[in-house]
Design an enzyme around this catalytic site. Structure first.
Site, PDB file in Angstrom:
ATOM      1  CG  HIS A  56      -3.797 -29.913 116.044  1.00  0.00           C
ATOM      2  ND1 HIS A  56      -4.122 -30.598 114.893  1.00  0.00           N
ATOM      3  CD2 HIS A  56      -4.753 -30.248 116.964  1.00  0.00           C
ATOM      4  CE1 HIS A  56      -5.224 -31.305 115.108  1.00  0.00           C
ATOM      5  NE2 HIS A  56      -5.607 -31.103 116.352  1.00  0.00           N
ATOM      6  CG  ASP A  80     -11.134 -23.196 132.659  1.00  0.00           C
ATOM      7  OD1 ASP A  80     -12.064 -22.434 132.329  1.00  0.00           O
ATOM      8  OD2 ASP A  80     -10.925 -24.287 132.104  1.00  0.00           O
ATOM      9  CD  GLU A  85     -10.478 -25.081 117.883  1.00  0.00           C
ATOM     10  OE1 GLU A  85     -10.346 -25.286 116.670  1.00  0.00           O
ATOM     11  OE2 GLU A  85      -9.597 -24.541 118.577  1.00  0.00           O
ATOM     12  CG  ASP A 125       8.702 -41.301 105.431  1.00  0.00           C
ATOM     13  OD1 ASP A 125       9.629 -40.966 104.673  1.00  0.00           O
ATOM     14  OD2 ASP A 125       7.637 -41.803 105.019  1.00  0.00           O
ATOM     15  CE  LYS A 156      -9.102 -21.674 119.442  1.00  0.00           C
ATOM     16  NZ  LYS A 156      -8.429 -22.511 120.438  1.00  0.00           N
ATOM     17  CB  VAL A 188      -9.883 -21.293 125.446  1.00  0.00           C
ATOM     18  CG1 VAL A 188      -8.969 -20.966 126.625  1.00  0.00           C
ATOM     19  CG2 VAL A 188      -9.561 -20.390 124.267  1.00  0.00           C
ATOM     20  CG  MET A 225      -7.973 -31.075 123.672  1.00  0.00           C
ATOM     21  SD  MET A 225      -6.938 -32.474 123.159  1.00  0.00           S
ATOM     22  CE  MET A 225      -5.537 -31.622 122.462  1.00  0.00           C
TER      23      MET A 225
END
Length: 718
Positions: free
Chosen positions: A456, A349, A408, A300, A413, A406, A330
């Site tokens: 992700h 940021d 959720e 796989d 976003k 940034v 993240m």
């Protein structure tokens, strides 16, 4: 030797150089052809011994030797082994004859020597390796559900001692750099480049005309003692306790067999120890666990890392400048990954202070890597120098890659992307790191939705090898392949999913989380729930995982789901009660299903029985284990049916690398294939669970249809 032999013979001034070079493959593996050639070679060495001063084994491939052919292992059955009493023993015999030839044998290693490759080298009297940190050496068979079957257990135990061989080499399956292998004693010498291998080998042969392996010398004793020694016997309970802790009750026979082969083999002569190793190897190689793991991590993995229909022609997308929006955990992790891949990264940021804290997070991770010997100070400094903190989106000028990480929230976003897009290079790839929000909706806020994709990442980014590449409805094929290029550049593994809320990994792991909280609400004792997770083989038990996810975030995500028509469930009620009635929000709040002391998990919260009960001891323990495994597998089938996930290989690899589905299963869909009775057996058991615990366990129609046809998700028998 014939011209098509995988072993080339050259004899010069008494030195025989054996070059491993299979003309039919890009890598040297343990094929039938190689076994036969090795036997013929040893026969000739013995016949011409009087004219030989020494032997050098080297390779013409980039890899020294890649070990066993895993495709052969997948096909091997218990009947095959029963009909062939020499199974797994022929190569051991050839290597034993080689090391007792009476002439010095040197392994000159210029490429990876893993598994059978290192076992071949261990049968030499001396091992010299190119000092390149990119060359891995080790015996990683345990990671595929196997043990080293070419004498690796027997020889490492006699070289290093039982405890060191088990703890440092065999049970963890560690891959060592040449310097680490030398320091441990697995290899003997390093040379700066491949050009120095043969001269170093010949020099050692000249200085050691009649070497004998340490275990063949009279009076040889195992380092650290053998099992009969009181000192070792006193430490044996620690070895077994450590093994139990390592496994947690999971269905992984390989570590047990390795421990048994090491301890039993240490009490007998060398040849008998090889026989013990062979029998344990045969049991593993014909069992389901090794086949599941090989299917996942070999078959796989090759599929998901393949071209995925990429047309020939376009150059690989390799951006040299990137911008990461959001410098939290993240965002900092993604910036680290990009900088380590050689990109110059602008880490932005809402304030310079926040952006600088993000770079400090990267510095902390790098400092830990240096302290552990995994990174040099020069590499640390180079990576950090590529990261520029910023509070002004204009500093992202001409970046060819932007990854948004940034909060959720679709509006947050959209604002972040709108601010940076005017400053990007014309051909920039724009990606969002969202774990739940549909990509199609997020893409609508950009000037060209066809160039937008989801990337992700998983936390912590520097440890987690998976990236879920999410294709929105407008995402073009070119954008998808450019995103896959980025993932490869970051040295991670990608699975491809189509757009939906939760995508694949978040959607599947949510069922695991919900089932664990449902058990708690049913009154199942919390320790039983956590132990069921451990014995199923999950790396993190479900209540501990829930604490790590943060209850407030979980409630926000459920609220978004309800706004889209999702009914509240039992799991959500548990989360709400923990927050509102008991003021416990998870690990970041300092209190969740567990108590915490100074940020460290201490114990399960003693108030859980009063809050949710804990007297349901009548639920069969195996039901607890299988409820967790089945609910994720069933959800994976639904994802496949809905084309959220495009292949069984993506589902299996994604579940293993991204959400901690137990390794022994081979992944969520391989678990169905490998279940007793295959998909039909799985479907029958699913109906039993549905009758006892609810319709969520009913097998999807596609599973029933496939089971009737004896189909398997792998497309072939497990």
């Amino acid at each position: 030797m014939t011209t098509d032999s995988p072993i080339r013979w050259a004899h010069d001034d008494g030195i025989v150089v054996l070059t491993l070079d299979d003309p039919t493959q890009s890598a040297n593996t343990m094929t039938d052809s190689f076994r036969a050639a090795l036997g013929t070679t040893v026969d000739r060495l013995e016949a011409e011994r009087d004219a030989i001063r020494g032997v050098v084994i080297t390779s013409a491939k980039k890899v020294f030797f890649a070990g066993g052919d895993l495709r052969d292992i997948l096909r091997t059955t218990r009947d095959d082994v029963a009909k062939n009493p020499d199974y797994g023993r022929i190569v051991k015999g050839h290597l034993r004859r080689l090391e007792t030839l009476g002439r010095p044998v040197v392994a000159a290693i210029g490429g990876a020597a893993l598994g059978g490759g290192l076992e071949l080298a261990l049968a030499a009297h001396h091992r010299v390796v190119v000092d390149d940190p990119a060359i891995p050496l080790g015996l990683p068979e345990v990671t595929l559900g196997l043990l080293p079957g070419g004498g690796g257990v027997v020889r490492t135990v006699r070289m290093l001692g039982i405890t060191a061989a088990l703890d440092r080499v065999l049970l963890p399956g560690t891959r060592f750099t040449p310097a680490q292998a030398r320091d441990l004693g697995l290899v003997d010498a390093l040379v700066p480049s491949a050009a120095g291998l043969l001269p170093a080998a010949k020099e050692w042969i000249a200085a050691n005309p009649a070497p004998v392996q340490p275990w063949d010398r009279p009076g040889h004793r195992l380092p650290g003692g053998d099992p009969a020694d009181p000192a070792f016997a006193a430490g044996l309970p620690r070895l077994t306790a450590n093994l139990r802790k390592r496994l947690g009750g999971a269905n992984l026979p390989a570590p047990h067999h390795i421990l048994a082969a090491a301890v039993e083999g240490a009490q007998v002569d060398f040849e008998t120890a090889l026989e013990i190793e062979a029998r344990y190897f045969a049991d593993l190689v014909t069992g389901p666990t090794a086949k599941n793991m090989i299917k996942a991590f070999f078959v796989d993995m090759r599929r998901v890392r393949g071209p995925r229909g990429r047309p020939p022609g376009p150059a690989t997308f390799a951006p040299d400048r990137a911008v990461v929006l959001g410098a939290g955990m993240m965002g900092a992790g993604i910036a680290h990954a990009c900088a380590a891949a050689g990109m110059h990264v602008v880490l932005t940021d809402t304030s310079m202070a926040a952006a600088e804290r993000g770079k400090e997070r990267v510095a902390g991770v790098l400092a830990d890597a240096v302290a552990r010997g995994r990174l040099g100070t020069g590499d640390r400094d180079r990576i950090l120098s590529r990261i520029t903190p910023a509070a002004d989106a204009a500093q992202a000028s001409v970046a060819r890659l932007v990854i948004e990480a940034v909060f959720e929230d679709p509006a947050v976003k959209a604002d972040a992307l709108a601010a940076v897009e005017p400053h990007l290079a014309e051909d920039a790839l724009i990606a969002s790191n969202t774990s739940t929000l549909p990509i199609t909706g997020l893409a609508e806020g950009t000037s060209d939705p066809s160039g937008f994709v989801g990337l992700h990442f998983f936390s912590p980014v520097h440890k987690m090898p998976l990236v879920e590449v999410i294709r929105g409805k407008a995402t073009s094929d070119e954008t998808l392949h450019r995103a896959l290029d980025v993932v490869r550049l970051l040295k991670k593994t990608a699975i491809v999913v189509n757009d939906s809320r939760g995508f694949f990994t978040s959607r599947v792991i949510r069922t695991f989380n919900d089932e664990g909280l449902r058990m708690l609400a049913e009154g199942v004792p919390a320790p039983s729930i956590e132990q069921a997770c451990r014995q199923a083989g999950y790396p993190t038990p479900v209540l501990q995982l829930s604490d790590e996810l943060n209850f407030a975030l979980m409630r926000r995500i459920r609220a978004v789901g309800r706004a889209e028509g999702e009914a509240p469930g039992v799991a959500e009620q548990v989360v709400v009660r923990m927050l509102d009635e008991y003021g416990r929000g998870g690990r970041t709040a300092g209190a969740g299903f567990y108590d915490y002391a100074s940020g460290r998990r201490a114990r399960l919260w003693p108030g859980l029985p009063d809050a949710f009960g804990g007297d349901r001891t009548d639920v069969p323990f195996q039901d607890l284990v299988e409820r967790l495994l089945f609910i994720e597998a069933i959800e994976a089938v639904r994802c496949l049916d809905e084309r959220v996930i495009e292949s069984a290989a993506d589902a299996n690899v994604g579940s293993l690398l991204g959400i901690g589905y137990p390794r022994w299963t081979g992944g969520v869909l391989q678990y169905i294939d490998g279940y007793d009775g295959g998909p039909a057996g799985f479907a029958a058991r699913a109906r039993q669970l549905a009758d006892a615990y609810g319709d969520r366990f009913l097998p999807p129609p596609s599973l029933l249809t496939g089971a009737e046809r004896a189909d398997r998700y792998a497309g072939e028998p497990a």
